[in-house]
Design a protein around this motif. Structure first.
Motif, short mmCIF file in Angstrom:
data_model
loop_
_atom_site.label_atom_id
_atom_site.label_comp_id
_atom_site.label_asym_id
_atom_site.label_seq_id
_atom_site.Cartn_x
_atom_site.Cartn_y
_atom_site.Cartn_z
N SER A 1 0.79 -1.23 0.00
CA SER A 1 0.00 0.00 0.00
C SER A 1 0.82 1.28 0.00
O SER A 1 0.29 2.34 -0.26
CB SER A 1 -0.94 0.01 1.21
N LEU B 1 2.27 -0.60 -10.23
CA LEU B 1 1.58 -0.74 -11.51
C LEU B 1 1.37 0.62 -12.14
O LEU B 1 1.08 1.59 -11.45
CB LEU B 1 0.22 -1.41 -11.31
N VAL C 1 -2.66 4.17 -10.37
CA VAL C 1 -2.17 3.36 -11.47
C VAL C 1 -2.04 4.14 -12.77
O VAL C 1 -1.16 3.87 -13.58
CB VAL C 1 -3.06 2.11 -11.65
N CYS D 1 -8.23 -1.30 -8.21
CA CYS D 1 -7.12 -0.36 -8.09
C CYS D 1 -7.64 1.07 -8.14
O CYS D 1 -8.68 1.35 -8.72
CB CYS D 1 -6.13 -0.55 -9.24
N ARG E 1 -2.17 -6.53 -8.33
CA ARG E 1 -2.44 -5.65 -7.18
C ARG E 1 -2.24 -6.41 -5.87
O ARG E 1 -1.61 -5.92 -4.94
CB ARG E 1 -3.86 -5.11 -7.25
N GLU E 2 -2.77 -7.63 -5.80
CA GLU E 2 -2.71 -8.41 -4.57
C GLU E 2 -1.30 -8.90 -4.24
O GLU E 2 -0.91 -8.95 -3.08
CB GLU E 2 -3.66 -9.60 -4.66
N GLU F 1 -0.43 -2.20 -5.93
CA GLU F 1 -0.86 -1.27 -6.99
C GLU F 1 0.11 -0.13 -7.22
O GLU F 1 0.17 0.44 -8.29
CB GLU F 1 -2.27 -0.75 -6.73
N ARG F 2 0.93 0.19 -6.22
CA ARG F 2 1.91 1.27 -6.40
C ARG F 2 3.06 0.86 -7.33
O ARG F 2 3.89 1.69 -7.68
CB ARG F 2 2.46 1.72 -5.07
N GLN G 1 -5.94 -7.60 -10.92
CA GLN G 1 -6.21 -7.93 -9.52
C GLN G 1 -5.07 -8.75 -8.94
O GLN G 1 -4.61 -8.50 -7.81
CB GLN G 1 -7.52 -8.71 -9.39
#
Length: 179
Positions: A72, A116, A166, A161, A108-109, A113-114, A105
């Motif tokens: 995060s 991407l 993103v 996201c 992200r998991e 997401e930072r 997804q």
């Protein structure tokens, strides 16, 4: 052949340099090309899963002190960034762009997401069938870019996201503020 033959040497290289602050940007969703499952998918699922796992492992090396918060928070050291680009190579008429929701997804998991960022080669590689217009019209009409960009934004949001992160912040921080 895509990413498959490059996974092992790339992980070795990144594992050596990411802890020292190096940044790697992997283009085209990692380009795990192939139809290994024979289902018409443009993506080799095993290569994809190995690619995502590799990115997650390497990013933990660059953020050992912050590993619990890595997904995060923006990285403080080197890392592997995945540019969500060449959407046309990761979609077919049968699968469309909607199936990319699951891939984003998963990134992200497992990667965060930072790490991407959306990229686009529009209008140069836009298939005319996507917007039901000729390439010449797509190249000369800025509204077509807006339509393409909005489609990408919707897929990113459906994947859970933040489109702000993103589609804007990751690239801004990486390229203009030297993460």
């Amino acid at each position: 052949k895509g990413m498959r033959p490059q996974l092992e040497p790339l992980e070795h290289l990144m594992s050596r340099w990411v802890p020292d602050g190096a940044v790697f940007v992997i283009d085209h969703f990692g380009f795990c090309a192939g139809d290994a499952a024979g289902d018409g998918s443009p993506v080799d699922a095993q290569c994809w899963n190995d690619f995502v796992a590799m990115c997650a492992r390497v990013n933990k090396l660059g953020n050992a002190a912050e590993s619990a918060q890595m997904l995060s928070n923006p990285p403080r050291r080197g890392g592997v960034y995945v540019k969500l680009s060449a959407w046309f190579r990761n979609a077919t008429e049968q699968h469309g762009y909607a199936h990319l929701v699951g891939r984003i997804q998963q990134l992200r998991e497992q990667v965060g997401e930072r790490y991407l960022m959306v990229g686009t080669d529009f209008p140069f590689v836009l298939s005319a069938s996507v917007l039901d217009e000729s390439d010449a019209e797509c190249h000369s009409d800025p509204r077509r870019y807006q339509l393409h960009f909005e489609m990408m934004r919707q897929v990113v949001v459906q994947a859970g996201c933040s489109s702000e992160i993103v589609m804007r912040e990751t690239a801004r921080l990486l390229f203009f503020h030297g993460i």
